[in-house]
Design an enzyme around this catalytic site. Structure first.
Site, PDB file in Angstrom:
ATOM      1  N   CYS A  76       0.839  -1.207   0.000  1.00  0.00           N
ATOM      2  CA  CYS A  76       0.000   0.000   0.000  1.00  0.00           C
ATOM      3  C   CYS A  76       0.874   1.257   0.000  1.00  0.00           C
ATOM      4  CB  CYS A  76      -0.918  -0.059   1.231  1.00  0.00           C
ATOM      5  SG  CYS A  76      -1.625   1.503   1.751  1.00  0.00           S
ATOM      6  N   CYS A  79       0.116   3.886   2.642  1.00  0.00           N
ATOM      7  CA  CYS A  79       0.556   3.434   3.976  1.00  0.00           C
ATOM      8  C   CYS A  79       2.036   3.767   4.176  1.00  0.00           C
ATOM      9  CB  CYS A  79       0.385   1.923   4.137  1.00  0.00           C
ATOM     10  SG  CYS A  79      -1.319   1.354   3.994  1.00  0.00           S
TER      11      CYS A  79
END
Ligand code: ZN
Length: 154
Positions: A76, A79
């Site tokens: 991600c 993230c």
């Protein structure tokens, strides 16, 4: 946080899962010097700790200290981009709030049970009860403010 008349605060070691009790005065004076009674590791640290699926319920359920959980995944991008902001937020929030990261690829059953459908998802828990949740990356100041507001309802 918990009833301030109680002389101790219960919290859980992220490394070994042991439930520890800390004198409230210790928490105020030298929180980061506190060691886990079982494994001897640092109990509270001013940066995010990795939390496994197996330890999750005990960790968030038995902590008198509110817990911010960052549900993330290695693939991600947002993230990874948010990680430095999360690190700084952990420095500012500790030891009033414990900050942990859960890799949802390693915690599929937990992610499913909590209906974490996207990453990053941030959630604040107090004694196992979810107080607030938000999805998507936040800058450090917005993240810190949001966590403090949520934790104040604990
Ligand atoms: Zn420990």
């Amino acid at each position: 946080m918990s009833d301030p008349s109680t002389p101790t605060v219960q919290t859980v070691c992220a490394a070994c899962g042991a439930v520890n009790r800390l004198p409230r005065a210790r928490l105020a004076q030298n929180a980061f010097g506190a060691k886990c009674g079982r494994c001897g590791g640092r109990l509270l640290e001013p940066h995010p700790a990795a939390l496994s699926e197996a330890r999750f319920d005990e960790f968030v359920g038995k902590s008198d200290i509110p817990v911010l959980v960052d549900f993330w995944a290695p693939w991600c991008g947002p993230c990874r981009a948010m990680a430095p902001a999360l690190d700084r937020a952990a420095e500012r929030l500790s030891p009033d709030v414990r900050v942990v990261k859960v890799n949802i690829d390693e915690a599929p059953a937990l992610a499913s049970r909590l209906r974490v459908s996207s990453v990053p998802t941030l959630a604040v828990f107090s004694r196992g009860r979810e107080l607030a949740r938000t999805s998507g990356a936040l800058p450090e100041s917005a993240l810190t403010d949001w966590v403090r507001r949520a934790a104040s309802q604990a």
